[in-house]
Design a protein around this motif. Structure first.
Motif, mmCIF file in Angstrom:
data_model
loop_
_atom_site.group_PDB
_atom_site.id
_atom_site.type_symbol
_atom_site.label_atom_id
_atom_site.label_comp_id
_atom_site.label_asym_id
_atom_site.label_seq_id
_atom_site.Cartn_x
_atom_site.Cartn_y
_atom_site.Cartn_z
ATOM 1 N N ASN A 113 -2.933 22.251 58.279
ATOM 2 C CA ASN A 113 -3.440 20.899 58.086
ATOM 3 C C ASN A 113 -2.348 19.965 57.589
ATOM 4 O OD1 ASN A 113 -5.428 18.858 58.052
ATOM 5 N ND2 ASN A 113 -6.940 20.253 57.146
ATOM 6 N N CYS A 114 -2.717 18.713 57.429
ATOM 7 C CA CYS A 114 -1.824 17.696 56.869
ATOM 8 C C CYS A 114 -2.379 17.225 55.532
ATOM 9 C CB CYS A 114 -1.696 16.510 57.829
ATOM 10 S SG CYS A 114 -0.929 16.926 59.414
ATOM 11 N N VAL A 115 -1.475 16.974 54.591
ATOM 12 C CA VAL A 115 -1.851 16.586 53.234
ATOM 13 C C VAL A 115 -1.239 15.219 52.914
ATOM 14 C CG1 VAL A 115 -1.598 17.180 50.780
ATOM 15 C CG2 VAL A 115 -2.017 18.988 52.474
ATOM 16 N N VAL A 116 -2.073 14.322 52.390
ATOM 17 C CA VAL A 116 -1.623 12.982 51.997
ATOM 18 C C VAL A 116 -1.344 12.975 50.495
ATOM 19 C CG1 VAL A 116 -2.174 10.518 51.955
ATOM 20 C CG2 VAL A 116 -3.075 11.968 53.791
ATOM 21 N N ARG A 117 -0.206 12.404 50.112
ATOM 22 C CA ARG A 117 0.182 12.364 48.694
ATOM 23 C C ARG A 117 -0.921 11.736 47.842
ATOM 24 N NH1 ARG A 117 4.869 9.219 48.699
ATOM 25 N NH2 ARG A 117 3.989 7.724 47.227
ATOM 26 N N ALA A 127 -7.964 6.133 56.261
ATOM 27 C CA ALA A 127 -6.808 6.729 56.941
ATOM 28 C C ALA A 127 -5.951 5.709 57.675
ATOM 29 C CB ALA A 127 -7.260 7.818 57.909
ATOM 30 N N GLY A 128 -6.512 4.551 57.996
ATOM 31 C CA GLY A 128 -5.740 3.510 58.668
ATOM 32 C C GLY A 128 -4.539 3.059 57.857
ATOM 33 N N GLU A 129 -4.596 3.287 56.548
ATOM 34 C CA GLU A 129 -3.492 2.897 55.672
ATOM 35 C C GLU A 129 -2.247 3.772 55.865
ATOM 36 O OE1 GLU A 129 -4.802 2.671 51.596
ATOM 37 O OE2 GLU A 129 -6.687 1.710 52.180
ATOM 38 N N LEU A 130 -2.362 4.819 56.682
ATOM 39 C CA LEU A 130 -1.206 5.676 56.947
ATOM 40 C C LEU A 130 -0.204 5.004 57.891
ATOM 41 C CD1 LEU A 130 -2.985 9.128 57.314
ATOM 42 C CD2 LEU A 130 -1.361 8.489 55.527
ATOM 43 N N ALA A 131 -0.593 3.946 58.549
ATOM 44 C CA ALA A 131 0.335 3.210 59.417
ATOM 45 C C ALA A 131 1.565 2.813 58.603
ATOM 46 C CB ALA A 131 -0.342 1.977 59.990
ATOM 47 N N GLY A 132 2.744 3.072 59.191
ATOM 48 C CA GLY A 132 3.988 2.717 58.531
ATOM 49 C C GLY A 132 4.484 3.727 57.513
ATOM 50 N N LYS A 133 3.725 4.809 57.312
ATOM 51 C CA LYS A 133 4.091 5.790 56.295
ATOM 52 C C LYS A 133 5.066 6.831 56.841
ATOM 53 C CE LYS A 133 1.415 4.370 52.843
ATOM 54 N NZ LYS A 133 1.066 3.032 53.311
ATOM 55 N N LYS A 134 5.684 7.566 55.904
ATOM 56 C CA LYS A 134 6.660 8.601 56.241
ATOM 57 C C LYS A 134 5.989 9.967 56.154
ATOM 58 C CE LYS A 134 11.342 10.109 54.904
ATOM 59 N NZ LYS A 134 12.454 9.851 53.944
ATOM 60 N N VAL A 135 6.128 10.769 57.209
ATOM 61 C CA VAL A 135 5.434 12.061 57.259
ATOM 62 C C VAL A 135 6.379 13.182 57.678
ATOM 63 C CG1 VAL A 135 4.605 11.498 59.574
ATOM 64 C CG2 VAL A 135 3.507 13.333 58.314
ATOM 65 N N ILE A 158 1.172 6.087 65.837
ATOM 66 C CA ILE A 158 2.280 6.886 65.305
ATOM 67 C C ILE A 158 3.635 6.220 65.528
ATOM 68 C CG2 ILE A 158 1.056 9.090 65.487
ATOM 69 C CD1 ILE A 158 2.729 9.662 68.019
ATOM 70 N N SER A 159 3.686 5.226 66.408
ATOM 71 C CA SER A 159 4.964 4.531 66.624
ATOM 72 C C SER A 159 5.360 3.714 65.391
ATOM 73 C CB SER A 159 4.884 3.622 67.848
ATOM 74 O OG SER A 159 4.033 2.521 67.613
ATOM 75 N N THR A 160 4.397 3.479 64.504
ATOM 76 C CA THR A 160 4.703 2.739 63.275
ATOM 77 C C THR A 160 5.196 3.670 62.162
ATOM 78 O OG1 THR A 160 2.484 2.981 62.279
ATOM 79 C CG2 THR A 160 2.821 1.147 63.818
ATOM 80 N N MET A 161 5.044 4.962 62.367
ATOM 81 C CA MET A 161 5.340 5.926 61.306
ATOM 82 C C MET A 161 6.765 6.455 61.417
ATOM 83 S SD MET A 161 1.763 8.091 61.459
ATOM 84 C CE MET A 161 1.694 8.581 59.729
ATOM 85 N N GLU A 162 7.320 6.871 60.273
ATOM 86 C CA GLU A 162 8.602 7.561 60.285
ATOM 87 C C GLU A 162 8.312 9.055 60.216
ATOM 88 O OE1 GLU A 162 12.879 7.946 57.921
ATOM 89 O OE2 GLU A 162 11.333 6.606 57.145
ATOM 90 N N VAL A 180 8.080 11.947 50.809
ATOM 91 C CA VAL A 180 7.280 11.650 52.001
ATOM 92 C C VAL A 180 5.859 11.313 51.554
ATOM 93 C CG1 VAL A 180 8.636 13.142 53.543
ATOM 94 C CG2 VAL A 180 6.609 14.076 52.403
ATOM 95 N N ASP A 181 5.145 10.599 52.408
ATOM 96 C CA ASP A 181 3.776 10.199 52.087
ATOM 97 C C ASP A 181 2.757 11.230 52.541
ATOM 98 O OD1 ASP A 181 4.560 7.563 51.096
ATOM 99 O OD2 ASP A 181 5.047 7.138 53.203
#
Length: 332
Positions: A113-117, A127-135, A158-162, A180-181
């Motif tokens: 799975n994936c974990v958010v800080r 979850a929309g707030e993940l745009a622009g975040k680093k993963v 995902i094009s907005t994410m690093e 990372v976020d």
């Protein structure tokens, strides 16, 4: 989308190396597996059951990712890989590596799975707030596929994410450090990630979205064809170990051995393996798995990776990349 490390390395290595693995096993074979990934086969491994049944010395080598397993099989350094994720298998075969799935090693929707800080306080409703975040994502793996499907579900571009390519142990360290976020991974690494954050979807919720998470035993087609009896014997021992584990009366005997072999303490092993499902041979050969379901799922994974720009192209079909011959023989 910024991707620090391209995932084509393993695939390119596969193509360059060709089929160097074909040929005599010379009385010994090398098998890849994961540490911190407790499974019944490790009891058989530790007890020497494979060597005895196969009449060869089995050298076991641990890996961090399934993409590294593909590269090692391409170079001929590894003959079989236990619990390789389906996505890295798809990445390799889509690039032209002639690998075959030989069995379904484990199903584990709750253990990848994936974990958010935690300080971001983002959950499935935000979850929309993940745009622009680093993963941190191990590219070309089951965790990568799950990440892409989850972001698509939540409408995150995902094009907005690093996106940084990190093996799960590194991703766990990165989220702990706050560098990372979000981080994606499995096993012991996922448990460590959860100490610093939260998952967006449970295993059951992911399955409802069609995010199956299972691993396979895989091998190079040429080597498997030349050593089919050896492969059958290997799969038979794995099935026997799974059948032993299915009887809870054997847990007390098997668990400490598995824990030691996996490099884990007893309670962490118990917690992890309790989230795993080990299908019987009969189940594996059914329509849900190797009788058609796995082939359809691989095509779906490949198409998602193509759409995300992670691989260049998908095969028309992955049916030729499943070989049920040795497993069928193992059941006889």
């Amino acid at each position: 989308m910024t991707i620090r490390t391209k995932m084509t390395g393993a695939a390119a290595l596969a193509l360059v190396a060709g089929m160097a693995q074909a040929g005599s096993h010379g009385g010994e074979i090398t098998v890849a597996y994961f540490l911190e990934w407790p499974m019944p086969f490790e009891y058989a491994k530790a007890e020497g059951m494979y060597d005895e049944a196969m009449g060869v010395t089995v050298n076991w080598v641990s890996f961090d990712t399934g993409t590294a397993m593909s590269a090692a099989m391409a170079s001929g350094d590894v003959h079989l890989s236990v619990s390789q994720g389906v996505p890295p298998f798809v990445v390799a075969t889509s690039a032209g590596q002639d690998l075959q799935i030989l069995d379904v090693a484990v199903s584990y929707s709750d253990n990848d799975n994936c974990v958010v800080r935690e300080d971001l306080e983002i959950d499935k409703d935000s979850a929309g707030e993940l745009a622009g975040k680093k993963v941190a994502v191990p590219l070309g793996t089951a965790a990568h596929y799950g990440f892409l499907k989850q972001m698509s579900h939540f409408g995150v571009d995902i094009s907005t994410m690093e996106i940084v390519d990190m093996a799960p142990p590194d991703g766990a360290a990165a989220i702990a450090q706050g560098s990372v976020d979000m981080a994606c991974g499995w096993g012991g690494s996922l448990r460590r990630m959860k100490e610093h954050g939260n998952v967006l979807l449970t295993g059951a919720e992911k399955e409802e979205l069609g995010i199956l998470v299972f691993d396979v035993t895989s091998g190079p087609a040429g080597w498997v064809a030349e050593n089919s009896d050896l492969v059958t014997a290997f799969l038979k021992v794995t099935a026997e170990a799974n059948a032993m584990w299915a009887d809870e009366a054997n847990h007390e005997k098997m668990l400490p051995v598995i824990a030691k072999d996996a490099g884990m303490d007893l309670e962490a092993t118990r917690a992890t393996i309790s989230t795993f499902v080990f299908p019987t041979v009969e189940d594996q050969l059914s329509a849900k798995w190797l009788g058609g379901g796995a082939q359809e799922f691989m095509k779906g994974v490949a198409d998602v990776f193509v759409e995300a720009g992670s691989i260049d192209a998908a095969l028309d079909s992955y049916a030729d990349n499943v070989n049920t011959g040795p497993l069928t023989a193992a059941a006889e």
